[in-house]
Design a protein around this motif. Structure first.
Motif, PDB file in Angstrom:
ATOM      1  N   GLU A 122       0.836  -1.197   0.000  1.00  0.00           N
ATOM      2  CA  GLU A 122       0.000   0.000   0.000  1.00  0.00           C
ATOM      3  C   GLU A 122       0.873   1.251   0.000  1.00  0.00           C
ATOM      4  N   SER A 123       1.899   1.228   0.817  1.00  0.00           N
ATOM      5  CA  SER A 123       2.793   2.378   0.887  1.00  0.00           C
ATOM      6  C   SER A 123       3.595   2.548  -0.396  1.00  0.00           C
ATOM      7  N   ASN A 124       3.915   1.435  -1.065  1.00  0.00           N
ATOM      8  CA  ASN A 124       4.699   1.495  -2.302  1.00  0.00           C
ATOM      9  C   ASN A 124       4.000   2.269  -3.416  1.00  0.00           C
ATOM     10  N   LYS A 125       2.672   2.355  -3.351  1.00  0.00           N
ATOM     11  CA  LYS A 125       1.912   3.025  -4.408  1.00  0.00           C
ATOM     12  C   LYS A 125       2.305   4.486  -4.547  1.00  0.00           C
ATOM     13  N   GLU A 126       2.800   5.045  -3.462  1.00  0.00           N
ATOM     14  CA  GLU A 126       3.163   6.462  -3.475  1.00  0.00           C
ATOM     15  C   GLU A 126       4.673   6.670  -3.551  1.00  0.00           C
ATOM     16  N   LYS A 127       5.407   5.592  -3.818  1.00  0.00           N
ATOM     17  CA  LYS A 127       6.861   5.678  -3.828  1.00  0.00           C
ATOM     18  C   LYS A 127       7.420   5.441  -5.226  1.00  0.00           C
ATOM     19  N   ALA A 128       8.572   6.048  -5.486  1.00  0.00           N
ATOM     20  CA  ALA A 128       9.310   5.729  -6.700  1.00  0.00           C
ATOM     21  C   ALA A 128       9.806   4.290  -6.584  1.00  0.00           C
ATOM     22  N   GLU A 129       9.994   3.623  -7.720  1.00  0.00           N
ATOM     23  CA  GLU A 129      10.391   2.218  -7.701  1.00  0.00           C
ATOM     24  C   GLU A 129      11.653   1.994  -6.878  1.00  0.00           C
ATOM     25  N   SER A 130      12.602   2.901  -6.984  1.00  0.00           N
ATOM     26  CA  SER A 130      13.866   2.728  -6.268  1.00  0.00           C
ATOM     27  C   SER A 130      13.696   2.836  -4.755  1.00  0.00           C
ATOM     28  N   ASP A 131      12.592   3.435  -4.305  1.00  0.00           N
ATOM     29  CA  ASP A 131      12.343   3.610  -2.870  1.00  0.00           C
ATOM     30  C   ASP A 131      11.413   2.550  -2.288  1.00  0.00           C
ATOM     31  N   ARG A 132      10.974   1.634  -3.118  1.00  0.00           N
ATOM     32  CA  ARG A 132      10.007   0.645  -2.650  1.00  0.00           C
ATOM     33  C   ARG A 132      10.676  -0.521  -1.926  1.00  0.00           C
ATOM     34  N   LEU A 133       9.878  -1.140  -1.068  1.00  0.00           N
ATOM     35  CA  LEU A 133      10.337  -2.297  -0.310  1.00  0.00           C
ATOM     36  C   LEU A 133       9.297  -3.396  -0.439  1.00  0.00           C
ATOM     37  N   TYR A 134       9.753  -4.623  -0.689  1.00  0.00           N
ATOM     38  CA  TYR A 134       8.839  -5.749  -0.895  1.00  0.00           C
ATOM     39  C   TYR A 134       9.183  -6.874   0.089  1.00  0.00           C
ATOM     40  N   VAL A 135       8.204  -7.240   0.897  1.00  0.00           N
ATOM     41  CA  VAL A 135       8.384  -8.380   1.798  1.00  0.00           C
ATOM     42  C   VAL A 135       8.156  -9.658   0.999  1.00  0.00           C
ATOM     43  N   THR A 136       9.092 -10.589   1.064  1.00  0.00           N
ATOM     44  CA  THR A 136       9.011 -11.794   0.232  1.00  0.00           C
ATOM     45  C   THR A 136       8.752 -13.068   1.021  1.00  0.00           C
TER      46      THR A 136
END
Length: 310
Positions: A126-140
């Motif tokens: 949800e938070s990634n939607k407002e972030k640039a790709e380089s600033d995103r974090l993905y829990v795997t």
């Protein structure tokens, strides 16, 4: 309850120990007071730890001084830190204490690892939607699913994630429940040695840590002691709880936390950071080599003289 207390354990972000102004270390007139291993030392008023002879120790004041020497604001929760004496090893364990009330372990047989993981994923996505790709974090996924040791009252978990560049990250956490809060064991390592350093922490340090009488988990007094607002699941989520993690998003929590706290380090370690951690490790090794030769011997002599007089 302060944000710094409630969010600390839930933050999932890159652990880059910002060694800004390395010359400040070398030129600092302040001398760290090292305590050599082979003895028992106090972790503040909360606990003691029997140090192996291969280790070095800094008390709460000197642990905070490390942050100050590095132009960082101490958390104010430090109770001590442990380092290897071997200059070729590049790790440290920082202990902090958080008094939040007695954390009930009712969930010890029913920690919903899948639900917690989903919450982390949903919050970050949800938070990634407002972030640039380089600033995103993905829990795997989980590196180590949350588990609770009822005998030692230790809660442990390790989460896997990656950033927008697909660089792998690992977050490793240990919480030792006490009468009125918990002790946090923060392991700072490098990716190449993380597994070995985790093994050393769990086999050579934590088993030798003893919570002092009156502060042990089983010393809880229901008639006088405060009950924490959350249990084991809330502790894994930093006290924020599943609903808050989903609604706010962990990256948003991270930003809010850093704006309000000046925390020293959050332990998320990834292979992509190996180069930087290698530099950091070498820097620490050079610093500690000098400090050990000048300071450990002096501090040990002072302590030995003091013990002789007692």
């Amino acid at each position: 309850m302060k944000w710094g207390q409630t969010i600390f354990g839930a933050l999932l972000a890159l652990s880059l120990v910002l060694l800004s102004g390395g010359n400040a270390w070398a030129s600092s007139n302040e001398q760290l007071k090292w305590i050599e291993g082979g003895r028992k030392v106090d972790l503040g008023k909360m606990a003691t730890v029997e140090l192996d002879s291969s280790l070095l120790f800094l008390d709460a004041a000197n642990t905070a001084k490390v942050s100050e020497m590095n132009h960082e604001k101490p958390s104010g929760k430090e109770i001590g830190s442990i380092f290897p004496k071997d200059e070729n090893q590049n790790w440290e364990v920082v202990f902090e204490y958080y008094e939040l009330g007695h954390i009930k372990d009712d969930e010890k047989e029913d920690i919903d690892a899948d639900g917690i993981l989903d919450s982390y994923k949903e919050g970050t996505e949800e938070s990634n939607k407002e972030k640039a790709e380089s600033d995103r974090l993905y829990v795997t996924g989980w590196d180590v699913e949350p588990f609770y040791n009822e005998a030692t009252h230790n809660l442990t978990w390790s989460m896997l994630a990656e950033d927008g560049n697909k660089e792998k990250l690992i977050n490793y956490n240990v919480r030792l429940l006490t009468r009125q809060g918990y002790i946090s064991a923060i392991l700072v390592s490098d990716p190449a040695h993380l597994d070995a350093d985790k093994k050393f922490l769990n086999e050579k340090i934590l088993p030798k840590l003893t919570v002092k009488s009156g502060e042990r988990y089983e010393d809880f007094n229901a008639s006088t002691d405060k009950i924490a607002e959350y249990g084991l699941t809330g502790l894994i989520l930093g006290g924020a709880g599943l609903a808050v993690a989903k609604k706010v998003g962990l990256l948003a929590l991270l930003i809010a936390f850093f704006k309000g706290a000046g925390i020293k380090v959050i332990i998320l370690i990834g292979a992509a950071c190996a180069g930087m951690f290698g530099v950091i490790g070498k820097f620490f090794a050079k610093l500690f080599r000098k400090k050990k030769s000048e300071s450990v011997h002096n501090e040990t002599n002072v302590q030995d003289q003091s013990e002789t007089l007692q």
